[in-house]
Design an enzyme around this catalytic site. Structure first.
Site, short mmCIF file in Angstrom:
data_model
loop_
_atom_site.label_atom_id
_atom_site.label_comp_id
_atom_site.label_asym_id
_atom_site.label_seq_id
_atom_site.Cartn_x
_atom_site.Cartn_y
_atom_site.Cartn_z
N ASN A 600 30.54 39.21 65.86
CA ASN A 600 30.91 37.84 66.20
C ASN A 600 29.87 36.84 65.73
OD1 ASN A 600 33.36 38.43 67.36
ND2 ASN A 600 32.59 38.48 69.47
N ILE A 616 23.77 34.01 75.21
CA ILE A 616 24.66 34.86 76.02
C ILE A 616 25.62 35.57 75.07
CG2 ILE A 616 26.29 34.96 77.95
CD1 ILE A 616 25.12 32.49 79.09
N PRO A 617 25.20 36.69 74.49
CA PRO A 617 26.10 37.45 73.61
C PRO A 617 27.29 38.00 74.39
CG PRO A 617 23.80 38.15 73.36
CD PRO A 617 23.87 37.31 74.59
N HIS A 618 28.48 38.01 73.75
CA HIS A 618 29.68 38.55 74.37
C HIS A 618 30.74 38.77 73.30
CE1 HIS A 618 30.10 34.16 74.28
NE2 HIS A 618 31.39 34.38 74.09
N ALA A 619 31.77 39.51 73.65
CA ALA A 619 32.92 39.73 72.77
C ALA A 619 34.16 39.80 73.66
CB ALA A 619 32.74 41.01 71.97
#
Length: 701
Positions: A600, A616-619
């Site tokens: 991402n 704030i890493p997320h997927a």
């Protein structure tokens, strides 16, 4: 015993009820306690006894109803109420005073207000202070002259705006039924014919929908009709509007101006008066700020509109960042949000008033979505050079909330339903999302306006409507657009009642079907077949109650096992891998989720850096999340997510969300924590995990 606003509304509800009226229904609709409901019912009974009528009855403690004799007698009796028998609330008195001031073409004195409101001089004096305050909000002043009485001074457009507010409050609030009878004579013309019959006004507005190539919401048509009543009322008194030349030039280039000219021509024909260009531009401004169900108009090429489209894209981006979600159908969302934001922009630009009776419900039921929306709308606020009021924020929050729910809906369905909503796209969609989550085996085939529903035939089993609606053959349930726990329980019970009601043609039972199958074939597993038939014929709702699911708080997710310290990492990819390790170890995520987070950032850039030093890493949930989780990594040395200074990160919080909503409470608490500079200093300087855990606990409430 006098009847007040609320008890009059409750009495009216009992008169029109075709079934028992329960205490829970009254509590939900009026927002009052059980004790207050019983108090109001007692007031109604006292009033009925004074008028020699049978009082309210109860049936097996299930609900209340009125005897037929009372139902027949009360409507005529209420029309003959003496002024002293109806006790106006302060809001009603202020409305009456405001309308009196802005519709009378002769001097208005204190005695007129006393006679109109039927209260003492002292009470009227207090009410006038509130009227002055409301007028001041519109840059208007209330002056008193001995010979002229009370006079409202200020710009004509501001007078129309507040008069519209007063009238709209009465004509769109079903609890103010009694007030409507008082208001109508106040807004009639000199010949005695009244503008209060809004039907011809509504017809004039509906006639211009083909010109605009839109369908206006039912509620918008009602409000626009009131605006025309106000316009005619002011013109009757020779109160003319004068607009800024630049504003007139801008609005005269729009398609709404052409529609306004048609409205003006129809008004001139029906009411024998002349409307200036300024008046036509004033109508145009109201049309520009009108909410629509859909629009066929292409707006490409208009610089202002193109700028607004970019603003919509920026707002969605900001919302995704703050909510830590990624909308899959991004283009579709942008188009839907633009359709809403365009009239919002013009309402605020031209000071067109709007109210949203659902604002309080949205803030209560969707506090995190409302809070994130408030943070995400700064691009439109920058464009307008003003803050969005809470009513407008709530409409936008409803759009986002509806879209978040929409992306989670899936599954097999039995039975079809339709939603009839007069309030517009955002309201109907958020209701649709709630119903689809609640009734997993009922397919909601669409949301339509009241006009669409009455003019078309729909093959459905259930009808949910946001306002009272009758249908000759299909079951209809009136629901609030924002469902409370109590409202959801009511829907489930209603569905079960509808399904258990025998039809004209009795449906075959599983046992009957089994016997027929045995005649013509061999059944290898009779027990399993019977189980499946029983499930097929069971009610669509598997349970008559709803599991209360609490969203986890911040300290449920960030604790000893999910907090890490490290001196440095080789690069941002390694930083994400290290930060996610506690969640991977606990099997809350799989390794594919870590890969998705890295991809991402590679594809979308460092959007996960929400503030200087913080990422704030997320997927997406389907990319490897097993259970909701959060982990924190504090670095001693910054890691670069890009060459820019603002993308140097020392604090990473990995978020693993199972859907679009469950993580929002913890995320909101995290946002509050990170917004304070001293908290960041404490995190960066922490020697032990317990220092951060103590801080996390402080914000977990």
């Amino acid at each position: 015993m006098p009847l007040d606003e609320r008890s009059t509304f409750l009495l009216t509800k009992l008169i029109h009820a075709t079934d028992l009226v329960t205490v829970d229904q009254i509590m939900e609709q009026l927002g009052i306690s059980k004790r207050t409901v019983h108090y109001d019912l007692q007031k109604i009974n006292d009033w009925l006894e004074e008028n020699n009528l049978p009082i309210t009855q109860t049936k097996q403690g299930l609900g209340y109803y009125l005897p037929e004799e009372t139902k027949q007698a009360v409507p005529d009796l209420m029309k003959e109420l003496n002024e002293w028998q109806y006790h106006y609330s302060q809001m009603e008195r202020v409305t009456l005073i405001g309308v009196e001031l802005l519709t009378k073409n002769q001097p208005v004195f204190m005695q007129d207000f006393i006679q109109r409101t039927q209260v003492s001089r002292g009470t009227v004096s207090k009410d006038l202070k509130l009227v002055k305050k409301l007028l001041k909000e519109e840059d208007l002043a209330l002056q008193f002259e001995r010979s002229e009485g009370y006079i409202v001074e200020g710009k004509e457009e501001n007078k129309r705006r507040i008069l519209s507010r007063f009238i709209t409050e009465v004509l769109t609030n079903e609890q103010l039924t009694e007030m409507t009878n008082i208001l109508y004579p106040m807004i009639q013309n000199d010949e005695g014919s009244t503008y209060s019959n809004l039907f011809p006004m509504k017809q004039i507005i509906m006639n211009i929908e083909p010109v605009l190539k839109v369908e206006l919401t039912d509620e918008t048509i009602q409000v626009l009709a009131i605006q025309l009543v106000v316009l005619l009322q002011r013109l009757k008194g020779e109160h003319r509007i004068q607009l800024d030349p630049d504003e007139k030039q801008a609005v005269s280039l729009t398609i709404e101006f052409e529609a306004a000219k048609r409205i003006a021509a129809e008004l001139e024909h029906q009411f024998k008066l002349s409307l200036s260009v300024d008046e036509i531009c004033f109508i145009t401004m109201q049309l520009l700020g009108s909410r629509v169900n859909y629009s066929e108009v292409s707006t490409v090429g208009n610089l202002e509109i193109e700028k607004l489209r970019k603003v919509v894209s920026e707002i969605i981006h900001e919302f995704q960042v703050y909510a830590c979600i990624l909308f899959e159908q991004r283009e579709e969302l942008e188009e839907a949000l633009f359709l809403h934001l365009k009239p919002t922009y013009y309402r605020l630009k031209y000071n067109v008033p709007t109210t949203n009776e659902l604002t309080a419900s949205v803030r209560e039921e969707y506090p995190e979505v409302f809070s994130i929306t408030k943070r995400a709308v700064w691009p439109i606020e920058l464009m307008l050079s003003q803050k969005l009021p809470n009513d407008e924020l709530a409409y936008l929050a409803m759009h986002f909330g509806a879209w978040m729910q929409k992306e989670e809906i899936s599954g097999v369905t039995f039975g079809k339903a339709i939603i009839v909503c007069e309030k517009g796209i955002g309201t109907s969609n958020i209701l649709r999302g709630q119903l689809e989550k609640l009734l997993t085996n009922v397919e909601v085939i669409g949301t339509v306006s009241r006009r669409q529903f009455l003019n078309n035939h729909y093959e459905v089993d259930y009808i949910f409507s946001t306002s009272p609606l009758q249908h000759e053959s299909l079951p209809v349930l009136t629901v609030s657009p924002i469902l409370t726990q109590q409202g959801k329980e009511k829907i489930l019970h209603w569905i079960e009642e509808v399904q258990s009601t025998p039809n004209d043609q009795t449906a075959p039972t599983p046992d009957v079907i089994m016997e027929i199958m045995k005649k013509y074939g061999t059944i290898t597993n009779e027990k399993e077949l019977k189980n499946e038939l029983n499930q097929l014929f069971a009610p669509t709702t598997a349970t008559s109650s709803i599991e209360r699911f609490e969203k986890p708080m911040l300290n449920d997710l960030l604790h000893e096992e999910t907090i890490q310290f490290a001196s440095h990492t080789e690069n941002w990819r390694e930083a994400i891998k290290t930060a996610a390790l506690p969640l991977l170890t606990k099997e809350q995520i799989s390794s594919t989720y870590i890969d998705a987070m890295i991809k991402n950032v590679e594809d979308l850039g460092p959007y996960v850096v929400i503030a200087p030093g913080i990422a704030i890493p997320h997927a997406r949930p389907e990319e490897g999340v097993n259970t909701v989780g959060m982990s924190l990594l504090r670095l001693d040395e910054s890691v670069s997510f890009s060459s820019k200074d603002k993308h140097q990160v020392k604090l990473l919080i990995v978020l693993a969300a199972v859907d679009n909503e469950t993580h929002l409470k913890a995320l909101a608490q995290l946002s509050d924590l990170l917004s304070e500079e001293e908290n960041l200093d404490l995190i960066y300087g922490a020697k032990e995990k317990k220092d951060i855990i103590k801080l996390v606990s402080k914000y977990s409430n």
